[in-house]
Design a protein around this motif. Structure first.
Motif, PDB file in Angstrom:
ATOM      1  N   PHE A   1      29.414  32.289  52.723  1.00 35.26           N
ATOM      2  CA  PHE A   1      28.006  32.655  52.779  1.00 35.26           C
ATOM      3  C   PHE A   1      27.799  34.097  52.346  1.00 35.26           C
ATOM      4  N   THR A   2      26.760  34.280  51.566  1.00 34.26           N
ATOM      5  CA  THR A   2      26.459  35.595  51.050  1.00 34.26           C
ATOM      6  C   THR A   2      25.727  36.420  52.107  1.00 34.26           C
ATOM      7  N   ALA A   3      25.530  37.671  51.786  1.00 31.23           N
ATOM      8  CA  ALA A   3      24.814  38.562  52.696  1.00 31.23           C
ATOM      9  C   ALA A   3      23.316  38.547  52.424  1.00 31.23           C
ATOM     10  N   SER A   4      22.834  37.487  51.773  1.00 30.02           N
ATOM     11  CA  SER A   4      21.412  37.412  51.454  1.00 30.02           C
ATOM     12  C   SER A   4      20.598  37.283  52.737  1.00 30.02           C
ATOM     13  N   PRO A   5      19.339  37.702  52.702  1.00 27.79           N
ATOM     14  CA  PRO A   5      18.505  37.588  53.901  1.00 27.79           C
ATOM     15  C   PRO A   5      18.241  36.133  54.251  1.00 27.79           C
ATOM     16  N   VAL A   6      17.815  35.917  55.484  1.00 27.66           N
ATOM     17  CA  VAL A   6      17.503  34.561  55.926  1.00 27.66           C
ATOM     18  C   VAL A   6      16.430  33.943  55.034  1.00 27.66           C
ATOM     19  N   VAL A   7      15.447  34.726  54.660  1.00 26.41           N
ATOM     20  CA  VAL A   7      14.417  34.279  53.726  1.00 26.41           C
ATOM     21  C   VAL A   7      14.528  35.130  52.471  1.00 26.41           C
ATOM     22  N   ASP A   8      15.100  34.549  51.437  1.00 22.17           N
ATOM     23  CA  ASP A   8      15.220  35.191  50.135  1.00 22.17           C
ATOM     24  C   ASP A   8      14.127  34.585  49.253  1.00 22.17           C
ATOM     25  N   ARG A   9      13.039  35.298  49.086  1.00 21.34           N
ATOM     26  CA  ARG A   9      11.883  34.739  48.395  1.00 21.34           C
ATOM     27  C   ARG A   9      12.201  34.366  46.954  1.00 21.34           C
ATOM     28  N   GLU A  10      12.904  35.235  46.251  1.00 21.85           N
ATOM     29  CA  GLU A  10      13.193  34.960  44.844  1.00 21.85           C
ATOM     30  C   GLU A  10      14.118  33.761  44.701  1.00 21.85           C
ATOM     31  N   PHE A  11      15.127  33.661  45.576  1.00 20.53           N
ATOM     32  CA  PHE A  11      16.011  32.503  45.513  1.00 20.53           C
ATOM     33  C   PHE A  11      15.243  31.226  45.824  1.00 20.53           C
ATOM     34  N   THR A  12      14.382  31.249  46.827  1.00 18.29           N
ATOM     35  CA  THR A  12      13.596  30.070  47.190  1.00 18.29           C
ATOM     36  C   THR A  12      12.746  29.614  46.022  1.00 18.29           C
TER      37      THR A  12
END
Length: 394
Positions: free
Chosen positions: A20-31
């Motif tokens: 798992f990456t260190a991305s935030p719980v809500v990554d708007r751009e990824f979503t």
């Protein structure tokens, strides 16, 4: 009948098989990119899951819908968390903002521990009884144009009328998940689509028969359509597909502790310790115990590796092999295929390029053939049958 394809989106990268990456719980751009990738790949809908620790999936659906034009959203919903009239308005409002692209996926809940995290202390049978009543109220809220009252076992209300009815009439599509007798009973009564996890063909056919029987017992003349879920693992050759499958299994086993924490937080998965309480997971583990490979391409070790936690059985092979395996399920009555990968973003793109077209083209070819056969045996219209015959000397 055209087959429906459903994918799955989340708000950050990762799966059971990945670090798992260190991305935030809500990554708007990824979503946003994840939703767009599914739309461009040709999926009909994407599922957005629910658990006691997950992000608010209605807001995820609203955000993703604002960044797509055609893609539908299947929003998982647990009865009992909010009052049914409130839930009905939530979904109706989202249906308007998405221009009629929303469906509801009812998950009654198979784990007492997970339910209690959101303050629900009913036992399983009571939860299904409540779901039955819940859906009655939701459906009535979506369709009533005059105030109505309801006085049931779990819900009491007087003179309710919603100011926002859904765009889709008479109501939003209702999907329903479960594998227990109680699930068949309630889903057979209410569901437009009944969702199953990926089991061998024979066991799936048995479940379809159980759903159909429950629908008939509820007085329905047309049973729910059937969805089955898989995790396809594709390769350019059979050897490449199986090498990849074994790499995914090895990494999943290595990451199972990390994956368990992820699923505990975001999907209600509580790890592999102890027997799962829900029947669906028990059935997946039973299939895994009976053999690693079933039918044409159904591979079960990944389901065993994560303790039967959700949609976890794989279909392994070239796109042609996996397409043929999916069509085997279509042949026994499946109308909806929920597929997601162990490399979720890239797999969605690959499915759109290599898998979905094969299945859709074959289903369309079969439909054309069936239409042609019907035309060949169509009765002679009455007007023609009554017309006088003409002979060479007539």
């Amino acid at each position: 009948m055209p087959v429906e394809f459903i994918g799955l989106i989340a708000t950050r990268p990762g799966s059971e098989a990945s670090q798992f990456t260190a991305s935030p719980v809500v990554d708007r751009e990824f979503t946003r990119r994840f939703a767009v990738a599914h739309e461009e790949a040709g999926f009909d809908r994407v599922l957005i899951g629910y658990s006691s620790g997950s992000v608010d999936n209605l807001q995820v659906a609203a955000y993703a819908a604002a960044h797509t034009e055609r893609l539908g959203y299947l929003v998982a919903h647990r009865p009992g968390v909010v009052f049914p009239t409130v839930a009905a308005r939530y979904f109706s409002t989202l249906d308007h903002f998405s221009a009629g692209r929303v469906a509801i996926h009812i998950i009654t809940g198979g784990s007492d521990a997970e339910q209690r995290r959101d303050g629900d202390y009913l036992d399983k049978d009571e939860r299904y009884d409540r779901t039955d009543e819940y859906l009655e109220v939701v459906r009535r809220t979506w369709t009533a144009t005059e105030p109505f009252s309801h006085h049931g076992r779990y819900y009491q209300l007087d003179d309710h009328v919603s100011g926002v009815l859904p765009v889709q009439q008479p109501h939003l599509p209702i999907y329903f998940g479960g594998s227990s007798e109680a699930a068949y009973r309630v889903g057979g009564k209410h569901a437009d689509v009944f969702a199953l996890w990926g089991e061998p063909l024979a066991e799936t056919a048995q479940q379809i028969a159980a759903v159909n029987a429950a629908a008939a017992a509820a007085g329905r003349t047309t049973p729910p359509r059937i969805s089955v879920s898989f995790r396809p693992i594709l390769g350019a050759t059979e050897e490449e597909a199986w090498e990849r499958a074994h790499r995914i299994l090895a990494s999943t086993r290595e990451n199972v502790g990390r994956a368990a924490e992820y699923f505990k937080e975001f999907r209600g998965f509580t790890g592999t310790a102890g027997a799962p309480q829900n029947v669906g997971s028990q059935r997946l583990l039973a299939a895994a115990a009976s053999g690693e490979l079933h039918d044409r391409a159904l591979w079960t070790p990944l389901a065993a590796a994560i303790g039967g936690g959700g949609n976890s059985t794989a279909l392994v092979g070239t796109p042609e092999t996996v397409a043929a395996a999916l069509l085997d399920y279509v042949d026994i009555g499946v109308t909806t295929l929920l597929i997601r990968g162990y490399d979720p973003y890239d797999d969605a793109i690959d499915y759109g390029r290599h898998l979905l077209p094969l299945v859709r083209e074959e289903v369309a070819r079969r439909d054309r053939g069936e239409a042609a056969r019907r035309d060949d045996i169509a009765p002679v219209p009455a007007a023609l049958a009554a017309a006088p015959s003409r002979t060479a000397g007539g």
